[in-house]
Design an enzyme around this catalytic site. Structure first.
Site, PDB file in Angstrom:
ATOM      1  CB  ALA A 181      -3.755   7.209 -20.602  1.00 21.01           C
ATOM      2  CE  LYS A 182      -2.252   2.434 -27.176  1.00 23.70           C
ATOM      3  NZ  LYS A 182      -2.007   3.403 -28.252  1.00 23.70           N
ATOM      4  N   GLY A 183      -4.739   1.613 -22.715  1.00 25.94           N
ATOM      5  CA  GLY A 183      -5.415   0.526 -22.040  1.00 25.94           C
ATOM      6  C   GLY A 183      -5.951  -0.484 -23.030  1.00 25.94           C
TER       7      GLY A 183
END
Ligand code: NAD
Length: 414
Positions: free
Chosen positions: A99-101
């Site tokens: 994931a990444k944000g």
């Protein structure tokens, strides 16, 4: 940027003869969330940002990836970097997905109070989609242990005591020994393996480092401690060089005080764009993506590139460097030390038990060396470059797990 990460995926998928159906399953993000992050700043000004979280794949475990605060942050960046996280966690074989944000704010122009409010608002907006068994953020560009502590505090208000919701937390708030330096240490570990293959040691090499934040400064410090000469360092403020080797602890202290390497007196100043083509044996890009591109790749002088940053090499540059027989230790292997110790931190949080620093470091060293050798084995067996080999290994691991969870009328070719 997403197109670039897909390019490397497809290159490896072609090597494996992966059917289109499986490619689609593996590339499609599970969830992409965009939220409004609005605060009233300390000076009474209204600040409106966008917050992102892209959750790419959780076939092998809860999704894991950094949180970036940067004006250029957008959905495309989050998606590309989330995708990379899926392959990275698989390469080092930790039980996570990707994931990444981030938030499209500029922390350098914000007060700490404003940053705290922004972070708190982001967690309020994202609390339903993150959590210790679903998605576990960590530090990335312009975020650090302090920000992770704020996230843990805010999330725990809703979910109860939850140290496992983020990693890279302060030590006194259930962080792990060794996490701060882990990504830089992993860079040093894989370089040790690469040098070993070539019958060399750290005493034989000069190194140029782009980026002197968490990854670049720790990698530089650890390589210098082992005898490497760090001859040039560049960050967003400028570059500084010393052919005899820069005094890294002094440069770390200077940077902490002045906000960048510019003005450091025990070295010569240079334009930070020159770092990529610096005359050194090893180049460590540890800043932002696309640093090595088609217009500077032919002039790279290093014989080994260790990708501390995510996505620092464009596909065109990758091809030029491979044709020039420059060894690239790819991001999904080279900078996986951070996520590896994040996994150790999360495991300690769940067990409510702490490891000492020697234990963390020795387990990290083992994992990074093992991962390097596994990738090298695939590269040798299939006669492919290390990046493609890392993707091949990761696709096999994620592909098997993903298809074992569903009923799909497709055979995997491995
Ligand atoms: P950081 O914010 O601590 O440091 C970033 C550095 O890049 C700073 O020194 C900054 O001055 C420099 N920089 C920015 N623009 C530059 C430019 N134009 N030229 C030269 N330098 C420039 O960030 P970080 O955590 O060290 O992350 C760096 C890279 O490593 C990112 O690509 C990140 O995604 C990746 N990464 C970080 C971790 C981690 O644990 N922090 C883990 C894996 C990968």
């Amino acid at each position: 940027m997403l197109a670039e990460s897909h390019f490397y995926f497809h290159k490896a998928a072609d090597v494996l003869g992966l059917p289109d159906k499986v490619r689609t399953i593996l590339l499609t993000p599970r969830r992409s969330v965009k939220v409004e992050v609005t605060i009233e700043g300390e000076r009474g000004d209204l600040q409106v940002y966008e917050g992102y979280r892209v959750q790419h794949n959780m076939a092998r475990g809860p999704m894991k990836g950094g949180l970036r605060y940067h004006p250029a942050m957008d959905e495309d960046h989050a998606a590309a970097l989330a995708n990379l996280m899926t392959w990275k966690t698989a390469v080092v074989d930790v039980p996570y997905g990707g994931a990444k944000g981030g938030i499209n704010c500029d922390p350098r122009s914000l007060s700490k109070k404003d940053l705290f409010e922004i972070t708190t608002r982001f967690v309020e907006q994202m609390k339903e989609v993150i959590g210790p068994t679903t998605d576990i953020p960590a530090p990335d560009v312009n975020t650090n242990a302090e920000v992770m502590g704020w996230i843990m505090h805010e999330y725990s208000k809703y979910a109860g005591f939850s140290p496992g919701v983020v990693t890279g937390k302060p030590l006194h708030l259930f962080g792990s020994e060794g996490r701060e330096a882990a990504t830089g240490r992993g860079v040093m570990d894989v370089l040790a393996e690469a040098l070993d293959e070539q019958g060399k040691s750290f005493n034989d090499i000069t190194v140029a480092v782009q980026g002197f934040g968490n990854v670049g400064s720790n990698a530089a410090r650890l390589m210098a401690e082992r005898g490497a000469k760090i001859v040039a360092v560049a960050d967003h403020t400028g570059g500084v060089s010393n052919e005899e080797g820069l005094d890294i602890p002094a440069l770390v202290a200077w940077t902490a005080e002045h906000g960048g390497v510019k003005g450091f007196s025990a070295g010569e100043a240079f334009d930070n764009n020159e770092i990529i083509t610096w005359n050194a044996d090893v180049l460590v890009p540890a800043a932002l993506e696309d640093a090595i591109h088609k217009d500077n790749a032919a002039d790279v002088k290093a014989k080994i590139i260790v990708e501390g940053a995510n996505g620092p090499t464009t596909p065109e540059a990758d091809q030029i460097l491979n044709e020039r027989d420059i060894l690239i230790v790819p991001d999904i292997l080279a900078n996986a030390g951070g996520v590896t110790v994040s996994y150790f931190e999360w495991a300690q949080n769940i067990q409510q038990f702490s490891w000492d620093e020697d234990k963390v470091n020795s387990e990290l060293d083992k994992k990074m060396s093992r991962a390097y050798r596994s990738v090298r084995e695939v590269a040798n067996q299939r006669d492919i470059d290390m990046r493609t080999a890392a993707f091949v290994l990761a696709i096999q691991r994620v592909g098997k797990a993903a298809l074992a969870r569903v009923h799909i009328k497709t055979e995997l070719p491995f």
